[in-house]
Scaffold this motif. Structure first.
Motif, PDB file in Angstrom:
ATOM      1  N   THR A 116      -3.171  16.274  -6.427  1.00 15.34           N
ATOM      2  CA  THR A 116      -2.902  15.048  -5.662  1.00 15.34           C
ATOM      3  C   THR A 116      -3.900  13.955  -6.014  1.00 15.34           C
ATOM      4  O   THR A 116      -5.059  14.231  -6.336  1.00 15.34           O
ATOM      5  CB  THR A 116      -2.937  15.310  -4.142  1.00 15.34           C
ATOM      6  OG1 THR A 116      -2.781  14.064  -3.451  1.00 15.34           O
ATOM      7  CG2 THR A 116      -4.242  15.959  -3.701  1.00 15.34           C
ATOM      8  N   ASP A 117      -3.423  12.701  -5.931  1.00 15.66           N
ATOM      9  CA  ASP A 117      -4.294  11.554  -6.166  1.00 15.66           C
ATOM     10  C   ASP A 117      -5.050  11.153  -4.908  1.00 15.66           C
ATOM     11  O   ASP A 117      -5.991  10.356  -4.972  1.00 15.66           O
ATOM     12  CB  ASP A 117      -3.473  10.340  -6.641  1.00 15.66           C
ATOM     13  CG  ASP A 117      -2.913  10.575  -8.030  1.00 15.66           C
ATOM     14  OD1 ASP A 117      -3.516  11.378  -8.773  1.00 15.66           O
ATOM     15  OD2 ASP A 117      -1.878   9.977  -8.355  1.00 15.66           O
ATOM     16  N   VAL A 118      -4.601  11.658  -3.742  1.00 16.20           N
ATOM     17  CA  VAL A 118      -5.312  11.321  -2.498  1.00 16.20           C
ATOM     18  C   VAL A 118      -6.642  12.079  -2.492  1.00 16.20           C
ATOM     19  O   VAL A 118      -6.681  13.275  -2.761  1.00 16.20           O
ATOM     20  CB  VAL A 118      -4.460  11.707  -1.265  1.00 16.20           C
ATOM     21  CG1 VAL A 118      -5.261  11.504   0.025  1.00 16.20           C
ATOM     22  CG2 VAL A 118      -3.184  10.876  -1.225  1.00 16.20           C
ATOM     23  N   PRO A 119      -7.753  11.381  -2.195  1.00 15.00           N
ATOM     24  CA  PRO A 119      -9.048  12.076  -2.204  1.00 15.00           C
ATOM     25  C   PRO A 119      -9.075  13.265  -1.239  1.00 15.00           C
ATOM     26  O   PRO A 119      -8.546  13.201  -0.133  1.00 15.00           O
ATOM     27  CB  PRO A 119     -10.028  10.987  -1.752  1.00 15.00           C
ATOM     28  CG  PRO A 119      -9.367   9.704  -2.108  1.00 15.00           C
ATOM     29  CD  PRO A 119      -7.894   9.946  -1.930  1.00 15.00           C
ATOM     30  N   LEU A 120      -9.688  14.344  -1.696  1.00 17.82           N
ATOM     31  CA  LEU A 120      -9.826  15.555  -0.886  1.00 17.82           C
ATOM     32  C   LEU A 120     -11.260  15.610  -0.361  1.00 17.82           C
ATOM     33  O   LEU A 120     -12.224  15.479  -1.126  1.00 17.82           O
ATOM     34  CB  LEU A 120      -9.529  16.772  -1.764  1.00 17.82           C
ATOM     35  CG  LEU A 120      -9.188  18.073  -1.055  1.00 17.82           C
ATOM     36  CD1 LEU A 120      -7.861  17.955  -0.303  1.00 17.82           C
ATOM     37  CD2 LEU A 120      -9.107  19.219  -2.072  1.00 17.82           C
ATOM     38  N   LEU A 121     -11.388  15.809   0.954  1.00 17.49           N
ATOM     39  CA  LEU A 121     -12.721  15.880   1.562  1.00 17.49           C
ATOM     40  C   LEU A 121     -13.029  17.330   1.935  1.00 17.49           C
ATOM     41  O   LEU A 121     -12.172  18.024   2.470  1.00 17.49           O
ATOM     42  CB  LEU A 121     -12.768  15.020   2.828  1.00 17.49           C
ATOM     43  CG  LEU A 121     -13.973  14.088   2.925  1.00 17.49           C
ATOM     44  CD1 LEU A 121     -13.771  12.906   1.996  1.00 17.49           C
ATOM     45  CD2 LEU A 121     -14.179  13.603   4.349  1.00 17.49           C
TER      46      LEU A 121
END
Ligand SMILES: [Mg+2]
Length: 374
Positions: free
Chosen positions: A239-244
């Motif tokens: 995924t391009d959404v940042p992973l925290l």
């Protein structure tokens, strides 16, 4: 002021504080009360410093363990020591008892508050100086009753809070998607973050995270259990959404592994996980050095622990994603501070007074107390 005074008082309160609603966070629920342990240190001459341990049993540990760590294992390291020997006391605390990071955070907060009161300096001045006067506040949306959360979001909008974090993974995927659609439609002004609190099994994680990523949240936090570093790394690649990372990274030692194994784009920094303000600062700096962002997370805290976290973020430019110190304002039926934890126009206000900038009301500590030691 040379901080030569010795610490002569060490008082503890184990509090059970009523909350306004149930909250579901991935693998665990909070309902009825949340429990914290408050520490008060007293130095020769009468100056006092306060700190709070805010554990959660399914995440960091239990209030009973925090209380025992402070009362039995850390008390002997502190009494009779000089206020100025903070680094030596904290090094001894790290060796004296394993884990119990919330107890160590309470101890360092109280030592800093005490030193700040003796020297008339805010805590942020003692840990590097201030880089910001306000911190954007995020409020978590975690009520199993979504209608109640809609009312909360209306209140947040009126209060000019611009960030919300949707807690997901505690019911079913359709419930998560329904809430994301509703928020996008009815509350488009909010910037949305998503936090699973370890709620997904590895085999569910990729399709569900990809589905949630369609809504373009600022980040998606800790979809799987803390030890699934391999699954976190795989999710990051799809995924391009940042992973925290939150539960996967407690202190600097975990941050080394998280960076080496590439499990996240950012990290939630919490004094309760790191074991204090200065170790939290180290985690944030390590994240930045590895090209990652940092967020100011918290546990189920009172305004006292919020203040410690606020000073840590005020002195840590690497924490750029805001903070979630909302419980004192939006979740506890009554906070314990003498003067309210300051939130203005959706921003936490960094205090400039001595120490943490506000103190607990000892009458409230006694009122909500379930166990006490001096
Ligand atoms: Mg989290």
């Amino acid at each position: 002021m040379d901080l030569r005074q010795c610490i002569i008082g060490f008082d503890l309160w184990h509090l059970a504080l009523p909350v306004v609603s149930a909250r579901d966070h991935g693998i665990g629920r909070v309902e009825g009360t949340c429990e914290v342990v408050v520490l008060r240190l007293t130095a020769e001459g009468g100056a006092q410093g306060f700190g709070e341990a805010s554990p959660w049993s399914v995440f960091t540990g239990t209030p009973e363990a925090s209380y025992a760590a402070l009362d039995r294992y850390l008390r002997p390291l502190v009494q009779g020591r000089r206020v100025g020997n903070r680094a030596a006391i904290m090094a001894d605390a790290a060796r004296a008892v394993a884990h119990c990071t919330e107890a160590k955070a309470a101890l360092e907060s109280a030592l800093l508050d005490l030193a700040g009161h003796i020297t008339c300096q805010p805590v942020w001045a003692l840990i590097g100086g201030k880089c910001r006067d306000t911190i954007p506040l995020s409020c978590s949306i975690a009520n199993p009753d979504f209608d109640a959360d809609i009312a909360l979001m209306q209140r947040l909008r009126e209060d000019k809070v611009g960030l919300i974090k949707l807690k997901t993974g505690f019911k079913d995927h359709a419930f998560d998607i329904m809430r994301l659609e509703r928020i996008a439609q009815d509350f488009p002004e909010f910037r949305v973050r998503v936090d699973y609190n370890q709620g997904l099994e590895p085999e569910q994680a990729i399709p569900q995270v990809l589905d949630v990523a369609r809504f373009k949240p600022d980040f998606i936090e800790q979809p799987v259990r803390h030890h699934h570093f391999d699954v976190m790394a795989r999710l990051r690649n799809v995924t391009d959404v940042p992973l925290l990372a939150d539960e996967s990274v407690f202190g600097p030692e975990d941050m080394v592994r998280a960076a080496r194994e590439g499990i996240c784009d950012g990290v939630s920094v919490k004094i309760m996980k790191a074991g204090g303000l200065t170790r939290g600062q180290t985690v944030a700096r390590m994240a930045a050095a590895n090209g990652m962002t940092a967020y100011g997370g918290d546990m189920f805290e009172t305004g006292l622990a919020h203040l410690a976290g606020t000073h840590m973020i005020a002195a840590t430019p690497e924490i750029t994603l805001g903070c979630e110190f909302y419980q004192a304002t939006y979740y506890l039926k009554e906070d314990i501070l003498e003067t309210p934890f300051q939130v203005r126009d959706g921003q936490v206000v960094v205090p400039n007074g001595p120490g943490l900038g506000a103190r607990p009301d000892v009458g409230k500590l006694d009122h909500y107390n379930v166990r006490r030691a001096s």
